[in-house]
Scaffold this active site. Sequence first.
Site, short mmCIF file in Angstrom:
data_model
loop_
_atom_site.label_atom_id
_atom_site.label_comp_id
_atom_site.label_asym_id
_atom_site.label_seq_id
_atom_site.Cartn_x
_atom_site.Cartn_y
_atom_site.Cartn_z
N ARG A 48 44.69 -18.75 48.29
CA ARG A 48 45.67 -17.82 48.86
C ARG A 48 46.82 -17.55 47.89
O ARG A 48 47.36 -16.45 47.83
CB ARG A 48 46.21 -18.37 50.19
CG ARG A 48 47.35 -17.54 50.79
CD ARG A 48 47.62 -17.88 52.25
NE ARG A 48 47.66 -19.31 52.49
CZ ARG A 48 48.73 -20.08 52.25
NH1 ARG A 48 49.83 -19.57 51.73
NH2 ARG A 48 48.69 -21.37 52.52
N TYR A 101 48.42 9.45 56.87
CA TYR A 101 47.27 8.75 57.45
C TYR A 101 47.68 8.13 58.79
O TYR A 101 48.74 7.51 58.91
CB TYR A 101 46.80 7.68 56.47
CG TYR A 101 45.85 6.67 57.04
CD1 TYR A 101 44.69 7.08 57.69
CD2 TYR A 101 46.10 5.32 56.92
CE1 TYR A 101 43.81 6.15 58.23
CE2 TYR A 101 45.23 4.38 57.44
CZ TYR A 101 44.08 4.79 58.09
OH TYR A 101 43.23 3.87 58.63
N ASP A 173 51.75 6.96 48.45
CA ASP A 173 50.37 6.59 48.74
C ASP A 173 49.49 7.48 47.85
O ASP A 173 49.39 8.69 48.07
CB ASP A 173 50.06 6.81 50.22
CG ASP A 173 48.66 6.36 50.60
OD1 ASP A 173 47.78 6.29 49.72
OD2 ASP A 173 48.43 6.10 51.80
N LYS A 198 38.78 3.04 48.99
CA LYS A 198 38.37 4.42 48.80
C LYS A 198 37.93 4.68 47.35
O LYS A 198 36.98 4.08 46.88
CB LYS A 198 39.51 5.34 49.24
CG LYS A 198 40.10 5.00 50.62
CD LYS A 198 39.08 4.96 51.74
CE LYS A 198 39.69 4.91 53.14
NZ LYS A 198 40.49 3.72 53.44
#
Length: 384
Positions: A48, A101, A173, A198
């Site tokens: 982590r 979005y 973005d 994406k």
Amino acid sequence: MTGFSTRAIHAGQEFDPTTGAVIPPIYQTSTFVQDGIGGLRGGYEYNRSANPTRDSLQTLLAALEGGAHAYSFASGLAAEDTLLRALLAPGDHVVLGNDVYGGTYRLLDRVLRAWGVDLSAVEMSDADAVRAAIRPETKVLWVETPSNPLMKITDIAALAELGHATGLTVVVDNTFASPALQNPLSLGADVVVHSTTKYIGGHSDVLGGAVILDDDALAERVGFLQFAVGAVSAPMDAWLTVRGIKTLPVRMHQHSANAQAIAERLVEHPAVERVYYPGLPQHPGHEIAARQMSGFGGMISLALAGGPQAARVLAEGTELFQLAESLGGVESLIGYPDAMTHASVRGTALAVPENVVRLSVGLEDVDDLVADLDAALARLAVRV
């Protein structure tokens, strides 16, 4: 600085010094052996907090966007959430576009609003509207360009100047364009976010997100939250994303070429009321897009003349364009935003017109894609 394609292949990708393997290995481990208490090998103790595979992706992402720091997350929304936690406190306010979005709006409206964060959605192409929406408590100006799904184009340099004049952090973005076509940091933005699921990943086989920035103090806060909250990308996900990035420049070139050809074909189609694509000269943001992007991307939205029913029939009537959420993969996808990607903003100022379908144009032969759309559009007269 080396060229973009060279960075996409080599940044953070040194060969394995033990075996000489050209591709760095996947460090598929949850923890690391210490040389005595606190004696960390290369600074690694627990997956982590850090992992060599994730570090390699983060180095690569920073190089592609021209940033000093990059952080990789389990999803695009995990990246956005971590960044917003680093930037905001109860009582703060965010200005964002009225076409962002749906997941971004949902995160702010239904999650962070409960913690005292307020937001205003405005038309980002109208500088006066943006200026009027800024309050004393505004901290973040959130820009998405091209926007999802109506492909609105925002002048990044102009909005960055406006935001900085009022002391705001300007976030862009860059998911739809990818760093292969647009570099917001070089245009004045403070932070870039991505859904790496994406175009960056590019093969519809991995989920991820990223935050890239220059500011050292903000980077320290983002890095702490990445560790403390723990929504990190797993080693295999990081490795798959790196693999996808190696072909990002050539993929984006072909996505753009295919989308341009399809947009030009459909703009005069009698069943299509409007084509939303910044590569068309009649698109209201065409000149700005041509100035700040090196290509117009692979995303197209269509407003159908036959209304919502025609849009639904088209979305369910193609063959090569597969009906699915997401975008940016090598295969072509079609979606109905009102009931799919943007269902969470129905009934709000951000609601997507019900006659709109969204195309993620893939890398298939463009003649086959055009034929698929032509056939589906021809069937509309029969089924609507």
